[in-house]
Design an enzyme around this catalytic site. Structure first.
Site, PDB file in Angstrom:
ATOM      1  N   ARG A  14     -49.487  81.907 -44.813  1.00 36.38           N
ATOM      2  CA  ARG A  14     -48.442  81.272 -45.329  1.00 36.38           C
ATOM      3  C   ARG A  14     -47.333  80.471 -44.331  1.00 36.38           C
ATOM      4  O   ARG A  14     -47.314  80.964 -43.149  1.00 36.38           O
ATOM      5  CB  ARG A  14     -47.240  82.457 -45.849  1.00 36.38           C
ATOM      6  CG  ARG A  14     -46.511  82.410 -46.768  1.00 36.38           C
ATOM      7  CD  ARG A  14     -45.305  83.201 -47.157  1.00 36.38           C
ATOM      8  NE  ARG A  14     -45.690  84.676 -47.083  1.00 36.38           N
ATOM      9  CZ  ARG A  14     -45.883  85.531 -47.830  1.00 36.38           C
ATOM     10  NH1 ARG A  14     -46.295  84.952 -49.051  1.00 36.38           N
ATOM     11  NH2 ARG A  14     -45.926  86.683 -47.686  1.00 36.38           N
TER      12      ARG A  14
ATOM     13  N   ASP B 173     -42.883  90.990 -57.239  1.00 38.06           N
ATOM     14  CA  ASP B 173     -44.146  91.495 -57.255  1.00 38.06           C
ATOM     15  C   ASP B 173     -44.213  92.981 -56.698  1.00 38.06           C
ATOM     16  O   ASP B 173     -45.148  93.291 -56.421  1.00 38.06           O
ATOM     17  CB  ASP B 173     -44.921  90.553 -56.639  1.00 38.06           C
ATOM     18  CG  ASP B 173     -45.062  90.625 -54.932  1.00 38.06           C
ATOM     19  OD1 ASP B 173     -44.096  91.071 -54.414  1.00 38.06           O
ATOM     20  OD2 ASP B 173     -46.089  90.658 -54.523  1.00 38.06           O
ATOM     21  N   GLU B 174     -43.223  94.093 -56.563  1.00 39.37           N
ATOM     22  CA  GLU B 174     -43.111  95.018 -56.160  1.00 39.37           C
ATOM     23  C   GLU B 174     -42.224  95.997 -57.185  1.00 39.37           C
ATOM     24  O   GLU B 174     -41.132  95.742 -57.480  1.00 39.37           O
ATOM     25  CB  GLU B 174     -42.766  95.075 -54.605  1.00 39.37           C
ATOM     26  CG  GLU B 174     -41.484  94.544 -54.332  1.00 39.37           C
ATOM     27  CD  GLU B 174     -41.158  94.609 -52.655  1.00 39.37           C
ATOM     28  OE1 GLU B 174     -41.560  95.298 -52.186  1.00 39.37           O
ATOM     29  OE2 GLU B 174     -40.458  93.589 -52.228  1.00 39.37           O
TER      30      GLU B 174
ATOM     31  N   ASP C 245     -47.349  97.077 -54.715  1.00 36.90           N
ATOM     32  CA  ASP C 245     -47.257  95.605 -54.254  1.00 36.90           C
ATOM     33  C   ASP C 245     -48.313  94.792 -54.619  1.00 36.90           C
ATOM     34  O   ASP C 245     -49.468  94.970 -54.284  1.00 36.90           O
ATOM     35  CB  ASP C 245     -46.685  95.518 -52.939  1.00 36.90           C
ATOM     36  CG  ASP C 245     -46.394  93.957 -52.391  1.00 36.90           C
ATOM     37  OD1 ASP C 245     -45.195  93.933 -51.901  1.00 36.90           O
ATOM     38  OD2 ASP C 245     -47.114  93.045 -52.773  1.00 36.90           O
TER      39      ASP C 245
HETATM   40  P1  TTP Z   1     -45.359  89.084 -50.854  1.00 34.94           P
HETATM   41  O1  TTP Z   1     -45.423  90.530 -51.708  1.00 34.94           O
HETATM   42  O2  TTP Z   1     -44.313  89.223 -49.704  1.00 34.94           O
HETATM   43  O3  TTP Z   1     -46.447  88.186 -50.480  1.00 34.94           O
HETATM   44  P2  TTP Z   1     -47.709  88.194 -51.351  1.00 34.94           P
HETATM   45  O4  TTP Z   1     -47.952  89.064 -52.859  1.00 34.94           O
HETATM   46  O5  TTP Z   1     -48.191  86.807 -51.503  1.00 34.94           O
HETATM   47  O6  TTP Z   1     -48.876  88.722 -50.487  1.00 34.94           O
HETATM   48  P3  TTP Z   1     -49.365  90.223 -50.224  1.00 34.94           P
HETATM   49  O7  TTP Z   1     -50.694  90.613 -50.633  1.00 34.94           O
HETATM   50  O8  TTP Z   1     -49.397  90.431 -48.575  1.00 34.94           O
HETATM   51  O9  TTP Z   1     -48.212  90.956 -50.822  1.00 34.94           O
HETATM   52  O10 TTP Z   1     -44.481  88.181 -51.783  1.00 34.94           O
HETATM   53  C1  TTP Z   1     -44.709  87.809 -53.300  1.00 34.94           C
HETATM   54  C2  TTP Z   1     -44.588  86.531 -53.727  1.00 34.94           C
HETATM   55  O11 TTP Z   1     -43.510  85.787 -53.374  1.00 34.94           O
HETATM   56  C3  TTP Z   1     -45.605  85.621 -52.960  1.00 34.94           C
HETATM   57  O12 TTP Z   1     -46.927  85.477 -53.747  1.00 34.94           O
HETATM   58  C4  TTP Z   1     -45.200  84.191 -53.101  1.00 34.94           C
HETATM   59  C5  TTP Z   1     -43.374  84.551 -53.259  1.00 34.94           C
HETATM   60  N1  TTP Z   1     -42.973  84.219 -51.700  1.00 34.94           N
HETATM   61  C6  TTP Z   1     -42.334  83.103 -51.329  1.00 34.94           C
HETATM   62  O13 TTP Z   1     -42.323  82.263 -52.189  1.00 34.94           O
HETATM   63  N2  TTP Z   1     -41.876  82.952 -50.031  1.00 34.94           N
HETATM   64  C7  TTP Z   1     -41.933  83.811 -49.282  1.00 34.94           C
HETATM   65  O14 TTP Z   1     -41.637  83.532 -48.115  1.00 34.94           O
HETATM   66  C8  TTP Z   1     -42.657  85.154 -49.520  1.00 34.94           C
HETATM   67  C9  TTP Z   1     -42.329  85.999 -48.400  1.00 34.94           C
HETATM   68  C10 TTP Z   1     -43.138  85.148 -50.731  1.00 34.94           C
HETATM   69 MG    MG Z   2     -47.305  90.993 -52.594  1.00 31.67          MG
END
Ligand code: TTP
Ligand code: MG
Length: 302
Positions: A68, A164-165, A25
């Protein structure tokens, strides 16, 4: 080519536990994309906003309490020098071709839609006009595909799970290492894997073959993360386990830029320490019912 890393139905329990699955991720993904695009140092607190709310927050900002879904004003009260970058927006009279792209399905897409007069691109965000513009995620989609193609070049079985995963099944890579490396080489991979990896319960590769395989998987995971970083400039966190669900839980345990293994032995302990609702599918009414049923069976302490 994405394929589903499911549970092949023909596998019995001991075969399933020989599997080594990695979940990767990206750390604060949109924030990393914007920092890189704008040439901002990763140590600078930065958040990505959509209209007045934050949708991604980098770790320097998180360490100072920014989360967030705070709005920009609240966040700047906590961290006055916070850099807020607005997601890209497009007006109704421009970039019709982007609309088709924006309609593609991504897990986290949130598209603001409106009609009216387009306004100029702004980066401070607060004056982005929600009425006349809509969100475009193409910067993040492009970055996502660069990461996925780096993974696909490096690994045999990659399954993109969201923007992103991804899951990577490295069972065959582990099998191949065990089959071809000599004892000293295997020891070195195991040591390296253990050294680079957090664990809910420490791995015991000297006494458990399963843990030895996870440790080799951890060594592989560190190599995959390093090659993604080299190819794209993005850091990811990783989880290593015998199945997808545990690998996903693990990848979130040590962020950013860290990896975590979950051994068979850790499962019981982890299930006790985690709120059950964070498991996919047990977040809602079903989770409440399961929890109530468990309490009936095991008593209030469960
Ligand atoms: P995530 O992987 O949930 O969060 P992240 O990558 O920002 O942080 P982490 O290090 O905890 O993984 O989500 C990936 C992307 O998706 C995030 O950068 C922005 C987008 N996103 C939104 O636009 N709205 C949301 O509610 C979430 C959860 C994510
Ligand atoms: Mg992420």
């Amino acid at each position: 080519d994405a394929r589903d890393i499911g549970h092949p139905g023909s596998m019995d329990a001991s075969q399933l536990q020989r599997r080594v699955v990695i979940h990767l991720d990206l750390d604060c993904f949109y924030a990393q994309v914007e920092a890189k695009r704008l040439g901002i140092d990763p140590s600078v607190p930065l958040a990505v906003q959509q209209w007045s709310g934050l949708i991604a927050v980098n770790y320097p900002a998180r360490h100072r309490g920014v989360k967030r879904h705070l709005n920009v004003t609240e966040a700047k009260k906590l961290v006055p020098e916070l850099v807020c970058v607005h997601v890209e927006t497009i007006g109704d009279d421009e970039g019709g071709h982007v609309d088709a792209e924006a309609a593609e399905d991504d897990a986290h897409d949130v598209a603001g839609v409106g009609v009216g007069v387009p306004t100029a691109e702004k980066t401070d965000g607060t004056s982005h006009d929600k009425q006349s513009r809509k969100v475009s995620l193409r910067r993040y989609r492009r970055a996502s595909w660069r990461v996925m193609s780096a993974l696909a070049d490096r690994c045999e079985h990659v399954e993109r799970a969201s923007i992103d995963e991804a899951y990577v099944d490295v069972t065959r890579e582990v099998d191949a290492a065990v089959a071809t490396a000599n004892a000293a080489e295997i020891d070195e991979m195991v040591r390296d894997g253990v050294r680079r990896t957090g664990a809910v319960v420490p791995l015991t590769p000297s006494t458990s073959e399963h843990d030895r395989r996870l440790a080799i998987g951890a060594h592989v995971c560190a190599g995959i993360r390093a090659s993604v970083l080299e190819r794209t400039g993005f850091t990811m966190s990783g989880g290593i386990a015998h199945n997808k669900m545990l690998a996903k839980l693990a990848s979130a345990r040590n962020k950013p830029n860290r990896q975590t293994a979950v051994s068979r032995r850790a499962v019981t302990e982890m299930m006790e320490s985690l709120p059950m609702r964070s498991i996919k599918g047990l977040g809602g009414k079903l989770g409440e019912k399961v929890e109530a049923a468990l309490r009936r069976v095991f008593g209030e302490g469960s």
